[in-house]
Design a protein around this motif. Structure first.
Motif, PDB file in Angstrom:
ATOM      1  N   THR A 132       0.830  -1.213   0.000  1.00 40.76           N
ATOM      2  CA  THR A 132       0.000   0.000   0.000  1.00 40.76           C
ATOM      3  C   THR A 132       0.859   1.255   0.000  1.00 40.76           C
ATOM      4  OG1 THR A 132      -1.729  -1.190   1.227  1.00 40.76           O
ATOM      5  CG2 THR A 132      -1.850   1.223   1.189  1.00 40.76           C
ATOM      6  N   SER A 133       1.910   1.256   0.844  1.00 42.52           N
ATOM      7  CA  SER A 133       2.804   2.416   0.895  1.00 42.52           C
ATOM      8  C   SER A 133       3.500   2.634  -0.438  1.00 42.52           C
ATOM      9  CB  SER A 133       3.851   2.223   2.005  1.00 42.52           C
ATOM     10  OG  SER A 133       3.239   2.190   3.269  1.00 42.52           O
ATOM     11  N   LYS A 134       3.962   1.548  -1.065  1.00 45.71           N
ATOM     12  CA  LYS A 134       4.624   1.668  -2.364  1.00 45.71           C
ATOM     13  C   LYS A 134       3.673   2.233  -3.413  1.00 45.71           C
ATOM     14  CE  LYS A 134       7.911  -2.108  -1.610  1.00 45.71           C
ATOM     15  NZ  LYS A 134       8.341  -3.473  -2.024  1.00 45.71           N
ATOM     16  N   GLU A 135       2.428   1.773  -3.383  1.00 49.84           N
ATOM     17  CA  GLU A 135       1.456   2.254  -4.358  1.00 49.84           C
ATOM     18  C   GLU A 135       1.168   3.740  -4.146  1.00 49.84           C
ATOM     19  OE1 GLU A 135      -3.145   1.293  -5.805  1.00 49.84           O
ATOM     20  OE2 GLU A 135      -2.134   0.026  -4.307  1.00 49.84           O
ATOM     21  N   ILE A 136       1.034   4.153  -2.878  1.00 51.46           N
ATOM     22  CA  ILE A 136       0.764   5.560  -2.578  1.00 51.46           C
ATOM     23  C   ILE A 136       1.929   6.436  -3.020  1.00 51.46           C
ATOM     24  CG2 ILE A 136       0.429   7.224  -0.700  1.00 51.46           C
ATOM     25  CD1 ILE A 136      -1.085   5.005   0.795  1.00 51.46           C
ATOM     26  N   LYS A 137       3.150   5.989  -2.729  1.00 57.39           N
ATOM     27  CA  LYS A 137       4.332   6.765  -3.121  1.00 57.39           C
ATOM     28  C   LYS A 137       4.416   6.920  -4.633  1.00 57.39           C
ATOM     29  CE  LYS A 137       7.332   5.876   0.863  1.00 57.39           C
ATOM     30  NZ  LYS A 137       8.623   5.312   1.313  1.00 57.39           N
ATOM     31  N   GLN A 138       4.096   5.850  -5.368  1.00 52.03           N
ATOM     32  CA  GLN A 138       4.153   5.925  -6.825  1.00 52.03           C
ATOM     33  C   GLN A 138       3.087   6.868  -7.367  1.00 52.03           C
ATOM     34  OE1 GLN A 138       6.604   4.441  -8.689  1.00 52.03           O
ATOM     35  NE2 GLN A 138       5.745   5.770 -10.286  1.00 52.03           N
ATOM     36  N   VAL A 139       1.907   6.858  -6.754  1.00 50.96           N
ATOM     37  CA  VAL A 139       0.838   7.757  -7.179  1.00 50.96           C
ATOM     38  C   VAL A 139       1.257   9.207  -6.939  1.00 50.96           C
ATOM     39  CG1 VAL A 139      -1.501   8.540  -6.644  1.00 50.96           C
ATOM     40  CG2 VAL A 139      -1.033   6.104  -6.877  1.00 50.96           C
ATOM     41  N   ILE A 140       1.869   9.481  -5.782  1.00 53.94           N
ATOM     42  CA  ILE A 140       2.319  10.838  -5.470  1.00 53.94           C
ATOM     43  C   ILE A 140       3.387  11.284  -6.461  1.00 53.94           C
ATOM     44  CG2 ILE A 140       3.524  12.264  -3.763  1.00 53.94           C
ATOM     45  CD1 ILE A 140       2.177  10.586  -1.588  1.00 53.94           C
TER      46      ILE A 140
END
Length: 358
Positions: A132-140
């Protein structure tokens, strides 16, 4: 998840009964008494603060909801709590960005590109991040890249050059600004250090030759008096700088057969190159006042000091002006709506600078 958190915050803000229940639950669980925080669209960092406060008070709020059939659906389960932790981990560090860019009594434009580097680092996934953290960072990261790329496509490259020069003229970021290009530079595509150096020398050359009048530029940032003046007090006795001494020594070895116009042009170019090379060997503490630093070094770096005074008048965001609008709104109220404009200006000025006056 954000909608769920907003419902929790709205309930405890709107109901005195449930605030009392929450207060009792915090006391029973030995949790420090706090209030929930609303997220506001126009307030930077408010969503993260809301999530963090909901997480801190989660045991107490869950105790309230699980004993109340009406709002039992507002309780947060372990999966939602894990998602909340992942979001908070992904947003760690962004509060620093908002604090720096929203400052109104410090130079901010020079921090723009260093903060883009910081964003690139913050959004780089590491081994400790969950999916989840990786996905959020990539979206940002994708969001920032898309927004900034679109903006740069609609404008020419002058803005990026302006920001790069402002970064390099800030001694706090010198070690990074003159370093070798990194992945963040490729990510944003800002000008390389050699191009920035050439641009700086060209601009300062125009100042020396009188083709670019920037002596009348006045810095609007509120800073200590010595730094708010033209970096260089006219009352100080002018002394030879180290750059001038190096230049005079080098000029003695110049070829005397060169004609006067070429010698003058080369002399200016050499002076600026020496001044630039001398400057990039200096440094400043990250907590230093940039304008005060330039005030102390204006004798050694006269041309670059003028250029820095020009660049540092720009603000990186509209936050300082928005603060003034809010301050004016507090002064000109429904009960004080007959104030003259001149009186409003004076009251706003005094209120904004009260720390310096008292």
């Amino acid at each position: 998840m954000l909608a769920h958190c907003r419902r929790i915050v709205a309930l405890f803000h709107s109901s005195h009964k449930y605030r009392a229940k929450l207060k009792k639950a915090m006391k029973d669980l030995n949790i420090e008494e706090k209030q929930h925080i609303n997220d506001v669209a126009t307030r930077w960092g408010s969503k993260r603060k809301m999530l963090q406060r909901v997480k801190d008070l989660l045991p107490a709020s869950n105790q309230v909801f699980l004993t109340d059939a009406k709002y039992r659906d507002l309780s947060v389960n372990w999966e939602e709590a894990d998602t909340m932790d992942s979001v908070l981990r992904a947003l760690d560090g962004f509060q620093y960005l908002t604090d720096v860019l929203s400052a109104d009594k410090e130079v901010t434009v020079s921090s723009y590109i260093p903060l883009l580097r910081h964003i690139y680092q913050l959004t780089t996934s590491d081994d400790d991040d969950d999916d989840t953290s990786k996905e959020i960072k990539q979206v940002i990261r994708d969001y920032f890249h898309k927004k900034l790329s679109t903006h740069m496509e609609q404008n020419d490259k002058d803005l990026l050059m302006f920001l790069r020069i402002a970064e390099l003229l800030d001694p706090r970021y010198l070690s990074v600004a003159v370093a070798e290009e990194d992945e963040a530079q490729e990510w944003m595509g800002w000008p390389a250090k050699d191009a920035v150096k050439a641009h700086i020398i060209n601009e300062t050359k125009h100042i020396i030759e009188g083709r670019d009048n920037r002596d009348d530029v006045v810095t609007t940032t509120t800073t200590p008096q010595s730094a708010r003046e033209d970096f260089q007090s006219p009352e100080k006795k002018k002394t030879k700088s180290l750059v001038s001494l190096l230049l005079s020594t080098q000029s003695q070895n110049n070829n005397a057969q060169e004609d006067a116009p070429q010698q003058t042009t080369r002399s200016i170019q050499e002076k600026l190159s020496l001044e630039y090379e001398f400057y990039i060997r200096l440094s400043a503490d990250m907590n230093a006042d940039v304008l005060e630093w330039w005030s102390r070094h204006a004798q050694e770096l006269p041309s670059l000091a003028k250029l820095a005074r020009y660049y540092f008048t720009a603000c990186s965001t509209s936050v300082p002006s928005e603060r003034l609008f809010s301050l004016s709104g507090n002064i000109v109220s429904k009960k004080r709506n007959a104030l003259k404009p001149s009186m409003v200006n004076q009251l706003v000025f005094l209120s904004f600078n009260r720390e310096m006056i008292l």
